[in-house]
Design an enzyme around this catalytic site. Structure first.
Site, PDB file in Angstrom:
ATOM      1  N   HIS A  38      68.920  61.329  56.337  1.00 34.48           N
ATOM      2  CA  HIS A  38      69.318  62.732  56.513  1.00 34.48           C
ATOM      3  C   HIS A  38      69.883  63.294  55.209  1.00 34.48           C
ATOM      4  CE1 HIS A  38      70.007  61.162  60.776  1.00 34.48           C
ATOM      5  NE2 HIS A  38      69.136  62.125  60.972  1.00 34.48           N
ATOM      6  N   SER A  71      67.168  54.968  60.632  1.00 31.16           N
ATOM      7  CA  SER A  71      67.056  55.759  61.856  1.00 31.16           C
ATOM      8  C   SER A  71      68.398  55.700  62.581  1.00 31.16           C
ATOM      9  CB  SER A  71      65.976  55.152  62.762  1.00 31.16           C
ATOM     10  OG  SER A  71      66.109  55.652  64.080  1.00 31.16           O
TER      11      SER A  71
HETATM   12  P1  AMP Z   1      66.750  63.277  63.488  1.00 31.96           P
HETATM   13  O1  AMP Z   1      68.217  63.411  63.332  1.00 31.96           O
HETATM   14  O2  AMP Z   1      66.289  61.920  63.842  1.00 31.96           O
HETATM   15  O3  AMP Z   1      66.153  64.371  64.361  1.00 31.96           O
HETATM   16  O4  AMP Z   1      66.142  63.531  62.044  1.00 31.96           O
HETATM   17  C1  AMP Z   1      66.415  64.725  61.340  1.00 31.96           C
HETATM   18  C2  AMP Z   1      65.530  64.785  60.112  1.00 31.96           C
HETATM   19  O5  AMP Z   1      65.814  63.649  59.284  1.00 31.96           O
HETATM   20  C3  AMP Z   1      64.025  64.723  60.435  1.00 31.96           C
HETATM   21  O6  AMP Z   1      63.339  65.619  59.569  1.00 31.96           O
HETATM   22  C4  AMP Z   1      63.674  63.303  60.127  1.00 31.96           C
HETATM   23  O7  AMP Z   1      62.324  63.123  59.770  1.00 31.96           O
HETATM   24  C5  AMP Z   1      64.591  63.015  58.955  1.00 31.96           C
HETATM   25  N1  AMP Z   1      64.794  61.581  58.791  1.00 31.96           N
HETATM   26  C6  AMP Z   1      65.208  60.692  59.744  1.00 31.96           C
HETATM   27  N2  AMP Z   1      65.211  59.429  59.249  1.00 31.96           N
HETATM   28  C7  AMP Z   1      64.777  59.524  57.967  1.00 31.96           C
HETATM   29  C8  AMP Z   1      64.560  58.569  56.929  1.00 31.96           C
HETATM   30  N3  AMP Z   1      64.774  57.277  57.104  1.00 31.96           N
HETATM   31  N4  AMP Z   1      64.118  59.019  55.736  1.00 31.96           N
HETATM   32  C9  AMP Z   1      63.882  60.359  55.544  1.00 31.96           C
HETATM   33  N5  AMP Z   1      64.078  61.303  56.472  1.00 31.96           N
HETATM   34  C10 AMP Z   1      64.510  60.889  57.672  1.00 31.96           C
END
Ligand code: AMP
Length: 281
Positions: free
Chosen positions: A37, A185
């Protein structure tokens, strides 16, 4: 950093930024922030004058048997992290603020939304596109930053932005990984120490496919078989899908004669993890 809890507060703040002629960058998240993030936040900071981040665990994108209730919520820690990244605005609405009683309008990208994760998570992508469309209409960012980690999501959001003529530029940033290759993640927090070890097989299987591709293998079936073989050796890991697709249509390819997306999803114990790589021509 100003924390906006209501749509009106966020909208007013964003409008002021634009009125001042400043470039507004936006990062949508569900919180439980990690370096993945923060890489999006830094990318936004590097090209925008002002950056807004949202934290919203969007109930619409979770299926009835999924982890909505137990999804990690670490607001104090998250807002501290965003503060240290010099984020300007944090939009943190409640579900009732985003979906008041009677809300009945959804944004669905036909065709793409039932591919890859959409097949095993019906309703997931329409939930994502609905909330992202709402967030774009509230924040009205010039640029919005998404992670390659959710590759199908980026493809679907690009399609939505194009189809609805939304005035925002989508920037997709590389996957941030742990030192052993596991894609970062928020759901990694669910893993037991043993599952955490097993989870490395997702990236290992992608690397195996990458190596075979580098050695000249161009048959999708052969590459998938090699990846599946590795994944099947890891007990406690149950494959959801391993596919090689066209990154813009998400349709499977048979021969790798143009850039492709290799995407994997697997349950490690009860935790569903995803990862992907892009193979060049
Ligand atoms: P989320 O909180 O899982 O909905 O993710 C929010 C944003 O962070 C989304 O655009 C995801 O693709 C991005 N994101 C999550 N994990 C990663 C990672 N390991 N590397 C890059 N971006 C990420």
């Amino acid at each position: 950093m100003k924390i906006c809890k209501t749509i009106d507060e966020m909208r007013l703040a964003a409008r002021e930024v634009r009125r001042a002629g400043k470039r507004l960058g936006f990062v949508a998240t569900m919180g439980a922030l990690h370096e993945g993030h923060l890489s999006l936040v830094r990318a936004a900071k590097s090209v925008c004058d002002v950056v807004a981040v949202s934290i919203f665990v969007n109930p619409l994108q979770f299926g009835p048997t999924e982890d909505l209730a137990k999804y990690p919520r670490t607001f104090e820690r998250d807002s501290g992290l965003l503060e240290s990244e010099a984020v300007d605005f944090l939009f943190a609405p409640t579900p009732a603020e985003m979906y008041p009683a009677g809300a009945a309008t959804y944004v669905t990208v036909e065709g793409l939304s039932d591919k890859l994760c959409g097949r095993s998570r019906p309703g997931h992508f329409p939930g994502v596109t609905t909330v992202v469309a709402k967030l774009f209409l509230i924040v009205e960012p010039d640029l919005a930053f998404f992670g390659q980690k959710d590759a199908a999501q980026s493809t679907i959001i690009r399609r939505m932005v194009q189809d609805l003529n939304l005035p925002v530029e989508i920037v997709v940033c590389p996957i941030v990984r742990e030192p052993d290759g596991l894609a970062m993640s928020s759901r990694n927090a669910y893993l037991t120490p043993q599952e955490r070890k097993s989870a490395r097989v997702l990236h290992r299987s992608l690397m195996e496919i990458n190596n075979r591709f580098d050695r000249g293998e161009r048959s999708a079936a052969n590459l998938i078989a090699a990846g599946r073989q590795l994944l099947s050796q890891e007990s406690g890991v149950r494959l959801d899908y391993l596919e090689i697709v066209d990154p813009s249509t998400l349709d499977p390819v048979t021969q790798l004669d143009k850039p492709t997306l290799v995407a994997v999803a697997a349950f490690v114990g009860n935790t569903r993890l995803i990862d992907n790589i892009v193979l060049p021509v």
